[in-house]
Design an enzyme around this catalytic site. Structure first.
Site, short mmCIF file in Angstrom:
data_model
loop_
_atom_site.label_atom_id
_atom_site.label_comp_id
_atom_site.label_asym_id
_atom_site.label_seq_id
_atom_site.Cartn_x
_atom_site.Cartn_y
_atom_site.Cartn_z
N LYS A 79 105.00 36.40 43.05
CA LYS A 79 103.97 37.16 42.35
C LYS A 79 102.80 36.23 42.02
CE LYS A 79 103.43 40.32 38.37
NZ LYS A 79 104.09 40.98 37.22
N SER A 160 103.53 46.06 36.81
CA SER A 160 102.51 45.33 37.53
C SER A 160 103.03 44.60 38.78
CB SER A 160 101.88 44.28 36.60
OG SER A 160 102.82 43.32 36.20
N SER A 184 107.29 45.57 33.80
CA SER A 184 106.70 45.31 35.11
C SER A 184 107.65 44.84 36.19
CB SER A 184 105.57 44.29 34.98
OG SER A 184 104.40 44.93 34.58
N1 GLN Z 1 102.68 48.56 32.24
C1 GLN Z 1 102.73 47.71 31.11
C2 GLN Z 1 101.35 47.26 30.72
O1 GLN Z 1 100.45 47.68 31.35
C3 GLN Z 1 103.65 46.56 31.33
C4 GLN Z 1 103.03 45.48 32.13
C5 GLN Z 1 103.95 44.32 32.31
O2 GLN Z 1 105.13 44.39 32.03
N2 GLN Z 1 103.36 43.23 32.76
O3 GLN Z 1 101.16 46.51 29.81
#
Ligand code: GLN
Length: 494
Positions: A79, A160, A184
């Site tokens: 990532k 994400s 995410s």
């Molecule tokens: N979707 C969540 C956010 O937008 C979690 C993102 C994440 O876990 N990095 O904050």
């Protein structure tokens, strides 16, 4: 050699060690899969040479009769939130375009030390803020899955860690790193029919991982099955003196400890994990999961996590608050982009750089975070949200008196179409409703594929465990995996 891309982490590790094929052959096969996968837009940078160099080292070590490390010969996707020495690291933001770190994140270094190689840097939501991959500066990742009802609308891979999800589901990498601040790893894993675990906060070092919300951020693996996740998590985890929140504990042998029997274990079903308009199929899959747990020998108990409905609002105060302070460092001086308008002074340069460098969602979070931390509102928002966070952690503590793990759906929907929720941040935030509470409490949690919905899209089940009980989480997930027999995979269209 294209069939090598059908193999998972364990099969590659064992096949390389046993001489069935060389690590170089594996790296070449996956490099070719990466090169052919451009339509998915899953990679920001491809690093075929890194994968080949790591493979050659493994092949030489094997030829010299050395003991191979635990991920020897396994090429993975990284990532693009993990700093990689000399390889552009952007967090999918324009503000970091061109940034080549002078150092390697601890998690990626641990993986290289374990014999893994890097196929490339994976696309993600910008600074890991999002649930659909649509906030990336480099364009969204497209899910390898399509609905089977004739609609060919491109689907979100989740976020994400959308690039990570897409490449593992598309057989473009046998495993990939993810990070999980509020879901995410788990939500994208659920959207594409793979497994992913967020360990206990502190298991994986955050050093060299671009910070979003430091009290929540955790790295973890995304892979095709539970065993592969166990192998990869072992390689990623471990105490790191460079991260003050890193846990000074030995890394358990999770793979060796895997045991799918739930005899003598109690599985809690939190009655609050339901939302309005949740598709019936998700409720049905949850019931199916409960039946699988029973079949594996578990006792099912209903539990209550009464503050669940406050988790999302608390998260969307705490995470932006931490983000607004973490992202203050991007000022055009030290990293990546710099915008210096004619005749600009220092202040103008900061403003121009941040205006041009950050995407809309990132700006929204910085604004929210700055607001909730501002002098007049700190107590009303940030302090209050921190108290709610404690209550949520206490909910879980109470639940652990009655059960060993919790079983819930991972997300309240299957993958949605790109564009379907991007205009409405609240609808997007709602997708994290089942993943955020365990993040706030720092608990290990995993998504494992359970089945398909009517449109042929994957649905995930989530197992949440006690702090440090990754083994219990992996075991329950394995019990589900064995019963779900999930073999569906996206048909290749790219
Ligand atoms: N979707 C969540 C956010 O937008 C979690 C993102 C994440 O876990 N990095 O904050």
């Amino acid at each position: 050699m294209s069939d090598l891309t059908d193999l998972g982490i364990r099969q590659i590790r064992d096949g390389v060690a046993g001489g069935d094929f060389s690590a170089r052959e594996v790296a070449e096969a996956f490099n070719a899969a990466v090169a052919a996968a451009k339509p998915l837009n899953a990679f920001i940078v491809e690093t075929p040479d890194h994968a080949l160099a790591a493979a050659d080292k493994v092949d030489q070590a094997r030829a010299a009769g050395e003991t191979l490390p635990p991920m020897a010969g396994v090429p993975i996707g990284m990532k693009d939130l993990f700093c990689t020495h000399g390889v552009q690291t952007t967090a999918a933001s324009h503000i970091l375009e061109g940034f080549k770190p002078e150092y390697e994140s601890t998690v990626s270094q641990n993986l290289w030390n374990a014999g893994a190689g890097m196929l490339g840097k994976l696309n993600l939501d910008q600074f890991a803020m999002g649930s659909s991959n649509e906030t990336s500066y480099f364009g969204n990742v497209i899910s390898p899955w399509r609905r089977n009802d004739g609609g060919n609308a491109p689907l979100a891979p989740g976020g994400s860690s959308g690039g990570s999800a897409a490449v593992v589901a598309g057989r473009i990498a046998p495993g990939a790193t993810g990070t999980d601040t509020g879901g995410s790893i788990r939500q994208p894993a659920a959207f594409v029919g793979i497994s992913g675990i967020k360990p206990t906060y502190g298991r994986c070092s955050r050093w060299g991982t671009i910070a979003f919300a430091s009290s929540l951020d955790q790295a973890g693996p995304m892979a095709r099955d539970v065993r592969d996740c166990a192998i990869m998590l072992e390689a990623m985890s471990g105490f790191d003196p460079k991260d003050a929140t890193s846990l000074d504990l030995p890394v358990p042998k999770w793979e060796e400890g895997l045991n799918a029997s739930m005899a003598g274990k109690r599985v809690g079903i939190p009655r609050e994990y339901r939302v309005d308009n949740m598709p019936e199929e998700i409720e049905a899959l949850w019931q199916q999961g409960i039946a699988w747990m029973r079949d594996a020998g578990a006792e099912i108990v209903e539990v209550s996590l009464p503050h669940t409905r406050y988790a999302l609002p608390a998260y969307y105060i705490i995470a932006p608050a931490e983000a607004s302070s973490n992202l203050a460092r991007y000022d055009g001086v030290r990293f990546g982009q710099r915008d210096l308008p004619e005749g600009a002074n220092l202040q103008d340069m900061y403003a121009a750089t941040r205006e041009a460098g950050f995407g809309d969602e990132v700006k929204r979070r910085i604004l929210i975070g700055t607001y909730v931390l501002s002098a007049g509102f700190y107590d009303a928002y940030f302090t209050q949200a921190s108290k709610v966070r404690t209550l949520i952690a206490q909910d879980f503590e109470r639940a652990w008196k009655r059960c060993d793990v919790l079983l819930t759906p991972t997300a309240p929907s299957a993958a949605f179409a790109l564009g379907e929720k991007s205009a409405d941040p609240l609808a997007m935030y709602l997708n994290d409703v089942f993943t955020v509470p365990s993040s706030l409490a720092g608990l290990p949690a995993m998504s494992v594929p359970g089945g398909l919905d009517k449109a042929g899209l994957p649905l995930g089940l989530q197992v949440i465990g006690r702090a440090l009980d990754e083994q219990g989480v992996l075991d329950a997930a394995l019990a589900i995996e064995e019963r779900a027999g999930f073999v569906a995979r996206p048909e290749r269209w790219w």
